[in-house]
Design an enzyme around this catalytic site. Sequence first.
Site, PDB file in Angstrom:
ATOM      1  N   ASP A   1       2.316  -1.389  13.086  1.00  0.00           N
ATOM      2  CA  ASP A   1       1.274  -0.374  13.269  1.00  0.00           C
ATOM      3  C   ASP A   1       1.919   0.976  13.574  1.00  0.00           C
ATOM      4  O   ASP A   1       2.635   1.099  14.568  1.00  0.00           O
ATOM      5  CB  ASP A   1       0.396  -0.811  14.453  1.00  0.00           C
ATOM      6  CG  ASP A   1      -0.975  -0.182  14.440  1.00  0.00           C
ATOM      7  OD1 ASP A   1      -1.240   0.629  13.538  1.00  0.00           O
ATOM      8  OD2 ASP A   1      -1.769  -0.503  15.343  1.00  0.00           O
TER       9      ASP A   1
ATOM     10  N   SER B   1     -15.259   1.904  12.099  1.00  0.00           N
ATOM     11  CA  SER B   1     -16.367   1.039  11.675  1.00  0.00           C
ATOM     12  C   SER B   1     -16.335  -0.267  12.462  1.00  0.00           C
ATOM     13  O   SER B   1     -17.378  -0.767  12.897  1.00  0.00           O
ATOM     14  CB  SER B   1     -16.321   0.791  10.169  1.00  0.00           C
ATOM     15  OG  SER B   1     -15.068   0.277   9.775  1.00  0.00           O
TER      16      SER B   1
ATOM     17  N   ASN C   1      -6.586   9.412   8.112  1.00  0.00           N
ATOM     18  CA  ASN C   1      -7.672   8.493   8.494  1.00  0.00           C
ATOM     19  C   ASN C   1      -9.051   9.136   8.450  1.00  0.00           C
ATOM     20  O   ASN C   1      -9.312  10.099   9.166  1.00  0.00           O
ATOM     21  CB  ASN C   1      -7.447   7.964   9.916  1.00  0.00           C
ATOM     22  CG  ASN C   1      -6.226   7.090  10.010  1.00  0.00           C
ATOM     23  OD1 ASN C   1      -5.104   7.571   9.833  1.00  0.00           O
ATOM     24  ND2 ASN C   1      -6.424   5.808  10.251  1.00  0.00           N
TER      25      ASN C   1
ATOM     26  N   TYR D   1       0.833  -1.210   0.000  1.00  0.00           N
ATOM     27  CA  TYR D   1       0.000   0.000   0.000  1.00  0.00           C
ATOM     28  C   TYR D   1       0.865   1.255   0.000  1.00  0.00           C
ATOM     29  O   TYR D   1       0.779   2.088  -0.909  1.00  0.00           O
ATOM     30  CB  TYR D   1      -0.912  -0.032   1.220  1.00  0.00           C
ATOM     31  CG  TYR D   1      -1.922   1.086   1.295  1.00  0.00           C
ATOM     32  CD1 TYR D   1      -2.994   1.147   0.402  1.00  0.00           C
ATOM     33  CD2 TYR D   1      -1.832   2.067   2.276  1.00  0.00           C
ATOM     34  CE1 TYR D   1      -3.928   2.170   0.481  1.00  0.00           C
ATOM     35  CE2 TYR D   1      -2.770   3.079   2.375  1.00  0.00           C
ATOM     36  CZ  TYR D   1      -3.822   3.125   1.472  1.00  0.00           C
ATOM     37  OH  TYR D   1      -4.751   4.136   1.562  1.00  0.00           O
TER      38      TYR D   1
END
Length: 323
Positions: free
Chosen positions: A274, A190, A175, A146
């Site tokens: 992360d 979500s 984000n 990505y």
Amino acid sequence: MSRSVLISGGCGFLGSHLVDRLLRRSDLEKLIVVDNLWTGTRDNVAHVADPRFDLQIADAESFSSLQRFDEIIHLASPASPLWYMREPVRTIKANIGGALNLLTLLKPGGRFCFASTSEVYGDPLVSPQPESYRGSVDCTGPRASYDESKRCTEALLFEQQRVVGLDIRVVRIFNTYGPRTRIDDGRAVSNFAIQALTTGVLTVYGDGSQSRSWGYVDDIVEGLERYFWRDGISHRGPLNIGNDHEVSVLRIAEFVRSLVPGSRIEHHPPAPQDPTNRRPDLTSARHVLPGWEARTGYQEGIGRTFDWFRQRIAAGTVAAPTA
Ligand code: NAD
Ligand code: UDP
């Protein structure tokens, strides 16, 4: 002058909101959406009843057409780590292959707009991140399909701008959350909302101290609309677009938990590589888009998103996930 526009990824979360805004343009003659429904859904554009709208189910990297376009907006790519890590080759093809192919469909003098990402900054060592920050990215790591395909596509577009004078608009989106995220998308807001509404167990990866700057979709697409077509801007980018209020993942989870009495937080192993923090430096955006600001606070934006998911689950429009 009437304009023909192609948007790739227009059945996705951000793309479908942009489609709604594109269709409000009085100078729009034709809008082609190219989407392969990998992470997007027909449902996201099912409300559109406009004769100028044409949905083509196809891969951005191989879509062909005899028509040439005044403007191309390239969004085709999953944005959720869960989805892009599952299919890295496909992610690279969508971003880089998509850009290479769609460039051939642009009219001479046409404009190419690209949705890049704050992920180009990797796990940043400076905060907030200005566009001039070159990032701290692992080009062989689990997020590389990505991050690096966004970086390479940026390189392609800026080189084409330099060599042949291509008119480009490159935006680095931070984000973003809101209605029309798919129920199994896997991104934080979500996920937390759906988990609170179904299993009652919110999965926080790691200790939750990692932070993001959470932008509500209406604010972010307002910035995209102004930058891509509305304000007649000549700034080619890259331009950070996001909300610059940084909040930890744990605080977001706690807020969602507070909306459903009895729900609880469960800590899971950290996501691979992360990023620890993420916050846009919006100096450029404030200069290029005077008056634009991502004003919606996370409590308000998450509240709206939560209500949207609750209504959809209650109406049976989407099935609640089993895990
Ligand atoms: P999304 O997954 O909801 O939408 C992506 C859309 O692209 C989907 O409709 C999907 O079916 C389509 N697609 C994927 N590969 C394709 C291909 N090869 N050919 C045609 N269609 C294809 O994601 P999103 O959140 O709406 O993100 C849209 C764009 O914005 C992406 O390029 C993403 O990288 C970028 N972005 C989003 C965020 C965010 O927080 N939402 C942040 C930074 C960048
Ligand atoms: N996250 C989490 N639980 C989830 C989904 C995400 O704790 O169910 C965390 C994730 O590890 C990251 C942050 O929330 O630290 C944002 O993740 P997301 O996938 O939304 O976006 P990213 O910034 O990682 O692309």
